[in-house]
Write a protein that holds these residues in place. Structure first.
Motif, short mmCIF file in Angstrom:
data_model
loop_
_atom_site.label_atom_id
_atom_site.label_comp_id
_atom_site.label_asym_id
_atom_site.label_seq_id
_atom_site.Cartn_x
_atom_site.Cartn_y
_atom_site.Cartn_z
N SER A 1 49.98 -14.67 -125.08
CA SER A 1 51.08 -15.54 -125.51
C SER A 1 52.26 -14.70 -125.98
N SER A 2 52.01 -13.48 -126.44
CA SER A 2 53.06 -12.52 -126.78
C SER A 2 52.42 -11.14 -126.84
N CYS A 3 53.25 -10.11 -126.71
CA CYS A 3 52.76 -8.74 -126.76
C CYS A 3 53.90 -7.83 -127.16
N GLY A 4 53.57 -6.62 -127.56
CA GLY A 4 54.60 -5.67 -127.95
C GLY A 4 54.00 -4.38 -128.47
N HIS A 5 54.84 -3.60 -129.08
CA HIS A 5 54.40 -2.34 -129.68
C HIS A 5 55.26 -2.06 -130.89
N ARG A 6 54.74 -1.22 -131.76
CA ARG A 6 55.51 -0.82 -132.95
C ARG A 6 55.10 0.59 -133.34
N ALA A 7 56.01 1.28 -133.96
CA ALA A 7 55.72 2.62 -134.44
C ALA A 7 54.82 2.53 -135.67
N THR A 8 53.95 3.50 -135.82
CA THR A 8 53.12 3.61 -137.02
C THR A 8 53.33 5.01 -137.61
N GLY B 1 51.65 7.36 -134.98
CA GLY B 1 51.83 7.17 -133.54
C GLY B 1 52.41 5.80 -133.26
N LYS B 2 51.62 4.96 -132.59
CA LYS B 2 52.08 3.60 -132.28
C LYS B 2 50.91 2.64 -132.25
N ALA B 3 51.24 1.36 -132.33
CA ALA B 3 50.27 0.28 -132.15
C ALA B 3 50.80 -0.59 -131.02
N VAL B 4 49.93 -0.90 -130.06
CA VAL B 4 50.27 -1.80 -128.97
C VAL B 4 49.42 -3.04 -129.18
N TRP B 5 50.01 -4.23 -129.05
CA TRP B 5 49.31 -5.44 -129.45
C TRP B 5 49.55 -6.59 -128.47
#
Length: 150
Positions: free
Chosen positions: A123-130, A133-137
């Motif tokens: 229904s939605s997806c994205g990524h963010r910096a941590t 590193g990063k999180a992809v969701w």
């Protein structure tokens, strides 16, 4: 590998955070963890789709990052659906996750469809910096229970 950590949240929510090995062995383990999380709480999200998309995220994290730092799987069950995140040590964004690539994938290539599947089935997806590193969701909505034939 660390065992799952269950964190209770208000409003019938729960989350799991699990460190996975930085190897191909992480993919079936992640699928099993998502399946178990959704089944234990009789959650209404589509388990098959959640497993498939989780496998894609974990496989991408293993394939496209270097080193042996663990990959982290976070599964959050909410009344409105579920959210799955995969954390890896590479800060680079994951290609065209939120925008369609130009042109169709080459049907003869073995790779290149994972992000397309995630965009199409979630229904939605994205990524963010941590901080590491990063999180992809991705998110999946709850699915109404199927009516049983009498």
């Amino acid at each position: 590998m660390n065992g799952p950590i269950l964190q209770e949240r208000p409003a019938s929510s729960a989350s799991w955070r699990v460190a996975l090995p930085h190897s191909a062995a992480a993919v079936p383990v992640a699928r099993a963890l998502v399946r178990t999380a959704l089944a234990e709480l009789e959650h209404g999200a589509d388990s098959d789709t959640a497993e498939l998309l989780t496998a894609e995220l974990v496989a991408n994290a293993v394939e496209h990052t270097t080193g042996d730092a663990p990959i982290e799987l976070v599964v959050e069950l909410l009344p409105s659906g579920c959210r799955v995140e995969v954390h890896d040590p590479d800060p680079a964004p994951p290609g065209d996750l939120t925008a369609p690539a130009t042109g169709a994938p080459d049907p003869w290539q073995e790779h290149g469809r994972g992000l397309l599947l995630i965009r199409a089935l979630s229904s939605s997806c994205g990524h963010r910096a941590t901080g590491s590193g990063k999180a992809v969701w991705f998110r999946l909505p709850t699915v109404p229970p199927q009516r049983r034939a009498i």
